[in-house]
Design a protein around this motif. Structure first.
Motif, PDB file in Angstrom:
ATOM      1  N   LEU B 156       0.842  -1.203   0.000  1.00 30.54           N
ATOM      2  CA  LEU B 156       0.000   0.000   0.000  1.00 30.54           C
ATOM      3  C   LEU B 156       0.872   1.246   0.000  1.00 30.54           C
ATOM      4  O   LEU B 156       1.599   1.505   0.965  1.00 30.54           O
ATOM      5  CB  LEU B 156      -0.910   0.011   1.240  1.00 30.54           C
ATOM      6  N   ASP B 157       0.787   2.002  -1.081  1.00 28.41           N
ATOM      7  CA  ASP B 157       1.541   3.255  -1.179  1.00 28.41           C
ATOM      8  C   ASP B 157       0.566   4.400  -0.918  1.00 28.41           C
ATOM      9  O   ASP B 157      -0.389   4.568  -1.680  1.00 28.41           O
ATOM     10  CB  ASP B 157       2.145   3.346  -2.594  1.00 28.41           C
ATOM     11  N   GLU B 158       0.817   5.171   0.119  1.00 30.58           N
ATOM     12  CA  GLU B 158      -0.097   6.245   0.533  1.00 30.58           C
ATOM     13  C   GLU B 158      -1.523   5.698   0.645  1.00 30.58           C
ATOM     14  O   GLU B 158      -2.429   6.112  -0.096  1.00 30.58           O
ATOM     15  CB  GLU B 158      -0.071   7.418  -0.468  1.00 30.58           C
ATOM     16  N   PRO B 159      -1.772   4.803   1.601  1.00 40.83           N
ATOM     17  CA  PRO B 159      -3.033   4.032   1.587  1.00 40.83           C
ATOM     18  C   PRO B 159      -4.304   4.846   1.794  1.00 40.83           C
ATOM     19  O   PRO B 159      -5.353   4.453   1.314  1.00 40.83           O
ATOM     20  CB  PRO B 159      -2.850   3.030   2.735  1.00 40.83           C
ATOM     21  N   THR B 160      -4.218   5.977   2.494  1.00 46.12           N
ATOM     22  CA  THR B 160      -5.462   6.715   2.763  1.00 46.12           C
ATOM     23  C   THR B 160      -5.561   8.010   1.957  1.00 46.12           C
ATOM     24  O   THR B 160      -6.459   8.814   2.204  1.00 46.12           O
ATOM     25  CB  THR B 160      -5.593   7.049   4.265  1.00 46.12           C
ATOM     26  N   VAL B 161      -4.652   8.186   1.004  1.00 46.68           N
ATOM     27  CA  VAL B 161      -4.673   9.428   0.227  1.00 46.68           C
ATOM     28  C   VAL B 161      -6.018   9.540  -0.506  1.00 46.68           C
ATOM     29  O   VAL B 161      -6.530   8.556  -1.040  1.00 46.68           O
ATOM     30  CB  VAL B 161      -3.462   9.483  -0.744  1.00 46.68           C
ATOM     31  N   THR B 162      -6.583  10.718  -0.482  1.00 49.41           N
ATOM     32  CA  THR B 162      -7.887  11.080  -1.086  1.00 49.41           C
ATOM     33  C   THR B 162      -9.094  10.418  -0.412  1.00 49.41           C
ATOM     34  O   THR B 162     -10.223  10.630  -0.840  1.00 49.41           O
ATOM     35  CB  THR B 162      -7.974  10.784  -2.612  1.00 49.41           C
ATOM     36  N   LEU B 163      -8.878   9.619   0.634  1.00 50.95           N
ATOM     37  CA  LEU B 163     -10.020   8.964   1.283  1.00 50.95           C
ATOM     38  C   LEU B 163     -10.576   9.831   2.412  1.00 50.95           C
ATOM     39  O   LEU B 163      -9.821  10.527   3.102  1.00 50.95           O
ATOM     40  CB  LEU B 163      -9.608   7.605   1.846  1.00 50.95           C
ATOM     41  N   ASP B 164     -11.891   9.753   2.609  1.00 55.95           N
ATOM     42  CA  ASP B 164     -12.508  10.452   3.741  1.00 55.95           C
ATOM     43  C   ASP B 164     -12.336   9.607   5.007  1.00 55.95           C
ATOM     44  O   ASP B 164     -11.665   8.570   4.993  1.00 55.95           O
ATOM     45  CB  ASP B 164     -13.978  10.747   3.434  1.00 55.95           C
ATOM     46  N   THR B 184       1.761  -7.256   5.041  1.00 52.80           N
ATOM     47  CA  THR B 184       1.401  -5.937   4.503  1.00 52.80           C
ATOM     48  C   THR B 184       2.613  -5.014   4.605  1.00 52.80           C
ATOM     49  O   THR B 184       3.269  -4.973   5.647  1.00 52.80           O
ATOM     50  CB  THR B 184       0.244  -5.307   5.323  1.00 52.80           C
ATOM     51  N   VAL B 185       2.878  -4.287   3.536  1.00 47.12           N
ATOM     52  CA  VAL B 185       3.913  -3.248   3.572  1.00 47.12           C
ATOM     53  C   VAL B 185       3.250  -1.935   3.158  1.00 47.12           C
ATOM     54  O   VAL B 185       2.589  -1.867   2.113  1.00 47.12           O
ATOM     55  CB  VAL B 185       5.094  -3.573   2.631  1.00 47.12           C
ATOM     56  N   ILE B 186       3.408  -0.924   3.987  1.00 48.87           N
ATOM     57  CA  ILE B 186       2.759   0.377   3.752  1.00 48.87           C
ATOM     58  C   ILE B 186       3.836   1.446   3.610  1.00 48.87           C
ATOM     59  O   ILE B 186       4.761   1.508   4.421  1.00 48.87           O
ATOM     60  CB  ILE B 186       1.854   0.738   4.956  1.00 48.87           C
ATOM     61  N   ALA B 187       3.699   2.279   2.592  1.00 47.93           N
ATOM     62  CA  ALA B 187       4.584   3.446   2.470  1.00 47.93           C
ATOM     63  C   ALA B 187       3.752   4.691   2.721  1.00 47.93           C
ATOM     64  O   ALA B 187       2.688   4.849   2.104  1.00 47.93           O
ATOM     65  CB  ALA B 187       5.195   3.500   1.077  1.00 47.93           C
ATOM     66  N   THR B 188       4.199   5.539   3.615  1.00 48.53           N
ATOM     67  CA  THR B 188       3.363   6.690   3.953  1.00 48.53           C
ATOM     68  C   THR B 188       4.178   7.891   4.437  1.00 48.53           C
ATOM     69  O   THR B 188       5.297   7.750   4.920  1.00 48.53           O
ATOM     70  CB  THR B 188       2.339   6.305   5.039  1.00 48.53           C
ATOM     71  N   ASN B 189       3.557   9.053   4.292  1.00 48.08           N
ATOM     72  CA  ASN B 189       4.083  10.288   4.874  1.00 48.08           C
ATOM     73  C   ASN B 189       3.262  10.703   6.082  1.00 48.08           C
ATOM     74  O   ASN B 189       3.619  11.645   6.778  1.00 48.08           O
ATOM     75  CB  ASN B 189       3.935  11.432   3.857  1.00 48.08           C
ATOM     76  N   ASP B 190       2.129  10.025   6.236  1.00 52.55           N
ATOM     77  CA  ASP B 190       1.150  10.436   7.242  1.00 52.55           C
ATOM     78  C   ASP B 190       1.488   9.797   8.599  1.00 52.55           C
ATOM     79  O   ASP B 190       1.418   8.566   8.738  1.00 52.55           O
ATOM     80  CB  ASP B 190      -0.234   9.991   6.750  1.00 52.55           C
ATOM     81  N   PRO B 191       1.827  10.607   9.598  1.00 49.05           N
ATOM     82  CA  PRO B 191       2.224  10.045  10.895  1.00 49.05           C
ATOM     83  C   PRO B 191       1.120   9.221  11.560  1.00 49.05           C
ATOM     84  O   PRO B 191       1.398   8.294  12.326  1.00 49.05           O
ATOM     85  CB  PRO B 191       2.546  11.282  11.751  1.00 49.05           C
ATOM     86  N   THR B 192      -0.153   9.529  11.221  1.00 50.49           N
ATOM     87  CA  THR B 192      -1.248   8.767  11.853  1.00 50.49           C
ATOM     88  C   THR B 192      -1.275   7.315  11.367  1.00 50.49           C
ATOM     89  O   THR B 192      -1.884   6.461  11.996  1.00 50.49           O
ATOM     90  CB  THR B 192      -2.615   9.411  11.557  1.00 50.49           C
ATOM     91  N   GLU B 193      -0.622   7.054  10.240  1.00 52.30           N
ATOM     92  CA  GLU B 193      -0.647   5.691   9.706  1.00 52.30           C
ATOM     93  C   GLU B 193       0.436   4.797  10.316  1.00 52.30           C
ATOM     94  O   GLU B 193       0.481   3.590  10.041  1.00 52.30           O
ATOM     95  CB  GLU B 193      -0.518   5.727   8.175  1.00 52.30           C
ATOM     96  N   LEU B 194       1.267   5.398  11.154  1.00 52.09           N
ATOM     97  CA  LEU B 194       2.293   4.585  11.847  1.00 52.09           C
ATOM     98  C   LEU B 194       1.637   3.559  12.756  1.00 52.09           C
ATOM     99  O   LEU B 194       2.198   2.501  13.030  1.00 52.09           O
ATOM    100  CB  LEU B 194       3.215   5.488  12.663  1.00 52.09           C
TER     101      LEU B 194
END
Lengths: 228, 211
Positions: B156-164, B184-194
């Motif tokens: 999952l690259d930026e898994p919640t981008v554009t999602l409400d 699962t491997v997640i790439a993110t910039n969003d600290p809440t997704e840690l």
């Protein structure tokens, strides 16, 4: 084998459905065919009234040039579209490479069959081309188009990844297509003159061999091109 | 047995080193979150894991059902969601899912497709063209594309981008379900997704690493 067949059919159906909804390639091909036939008829239409060897060769040359340029204009689009719309990655991850090639190949073959029919009818109507041996004429159109499709489908996959797509396609395709174009033109001129099958066989066999060789080579090379 | 092993993996674009000597091992049930600034190589790492590009050096190995696979060979077992993953805009959501099921050789029923669309908040939109979808709906459809074949590895690259908010909750459910199935491997910039991760891999831009 069943997966390959199912996946190939799925790619072909998807491309057909997309094409019917967007007319991305078909419009370009047909517009080109109509423009060429009209331009040729206005310029050299009187050749249709002559039946000497030279006139028949010119008619065959004009017909194949129209087919060639329309094909170069349209046959790369199924791959280019996948790259431009960025759907290639989804397809790459999900579909077997060979199925992608075969699906696109059959789609291009279908497009060229439509183009052949329309262009031939336009030439018969506008340029007043008379066909001496119809069956032989159809055989040359079919095998020549098969050669065009086998030669250009792999090239389309290559150039889809390049930035200068349309120019590169013509440049790469020309040396591959040039030899078979000569054979197809001469064979078609024979058919227009009403030559018997025995005179056309050697050229038909050459075209069929070329199509087989490029098809096998494409099957072997496609995975490397597509997955790189 | 499901296992993902990276050994000294490096990647570069021309002379620019993007990833250097990345090594880790993940087992079934693990969730790895890859974090870092823009340009730190998060998306590149996911592309390497998906087999969309090859590492400059090092090896990536999947052990799935007691067989070793390279990332390209493991494609049938992978699900990938990323902003640069596009589906066919001139097809409906249902046609897209049918198409990808067919090329994967899956047997499916209309009710299975409907169930997946409903689960991802796209109930009643299956017959709409993807071109008419909002960016959030397109992201949900990417999940449908990635999950329909029940992948053992989910990237999952930026898994919640554009999602409400509802969409973000949906992603949390997807990740929880994936724990039962595989990695699962997640790439993110969003600290809440840690919070999704059992392990965090912090990447820094290659230039800084070189210093």
């Amino acid at each position: 084998m069943k997966l390959l067949f199912t996946a190939t059919w799925a790619v072909l159906s998807k491309d057909l459905r997309s094409e019917l909804r967007t007319r991305y390639a078909l419009n370009a091909l047909l517009l080109f065919a109509v423009c060429t036939a009209v331009a040729v008829s206005m310029g050299v239409g009187f050749f249709g009234l002559r039946r000497d060897e030279e006139a028949l060769l010119i008619q065959a040359t004009l017909l194949w040039l129209a087919l060639l340029f329309a094909a170069l204009n349209g046959l790369s689009r199924s791959f280019v579209q996948e790259e431009e719309r960025r759907t290639a990655l989804a397809l790459l991850l999900a579909a077997p490479s060979i199925a992608v090639y075969l699906g696109k190949f059959l789609f291009n073959l279908g497009l060229l069959a439509i183009l052949d029919s329309v262009t031939s009818l336009l030439f018969i109507s506008f340029v007043r081309v008379q066909i001496g041996n119809l069956a032989l004429f159809i055989a040359f159109l079919a095998t020549g188009s098969l050669c065009l499709t086998t030669a250009t489908t792999l090239l389309a996959a290559i150039i889809a990844k390049a930035s200068f797509k349309s120019g590169l396609f013509a440049v790469l395709a020309f040396p591959l297509i040039f030899p078979i174009l000569i054979v197809a033109i001469q064979g078609t001129a024979l058919a227009l003159a009403g030559a018997p099958w025995s005179e056309g066989w050697p050229a038909l066999r050459l075209l069929a061999s070329y199509a087989l060789a490029t098809f096998v080579a494409s099957l072997m090379l496609f995975r490397t091109v597509w997955e790189t | 047995m499901i296992q993902l092993t990276l050994t000294e993996v490096a990647a570069s674009y021309g002379p620019r080193l993007v990833l250097n000597a990345i090594s880790f091992n993940l087992q079934k049930g693990a969730v790895l979150v890859v974090q870092g600034q823009n340009g730190s190589g998060k998306s590149t790492l996911l592309r390497l894991l998906a087999g969309l590009q090859k590492p400059t050096t090092g090896t990536i190995n999947y052990l799935l059902q007691d067989t070793n696979f390279t990332p390209r060979e493991a494609a049938p077992f992978l699900g990938w969601v990323a902003p640069d993953l596009m589906l066919y805009r001139e097809l409906t959501a249902r046609e897209n899912l049918k198409f990808f099921a067919q090329v994967r050789g899956l047997t499916y029923s209309k009710s299975e497709i409907d169930a997946l669309l409903t689960k991802l908040g796209l109930a009643g939109r299956g017959d709409d063209w993807v071109a008419h979808f909002s960016s959030g709906m397109t992201q949900r459809l990417r999940y449908a594309y990635a999950l329909f074949h029940q992948p053992l590895i989910l990237l999952l690259d930026e898994p919640t981008v554009t999602l409400d908010e509802k969409g973000a909750a949906l992603v949390a459910n997807v990740i929880a379900e994936q724990r039962q199935r595989g990695i699962t491997v997640i790439a993110t910039n969003d600290p809440t997704e840690l919070r999704f991760g059992d392990y965090i891999l912090e990447l820094s831009p290659a230039v800084e690493r070189a210093r």
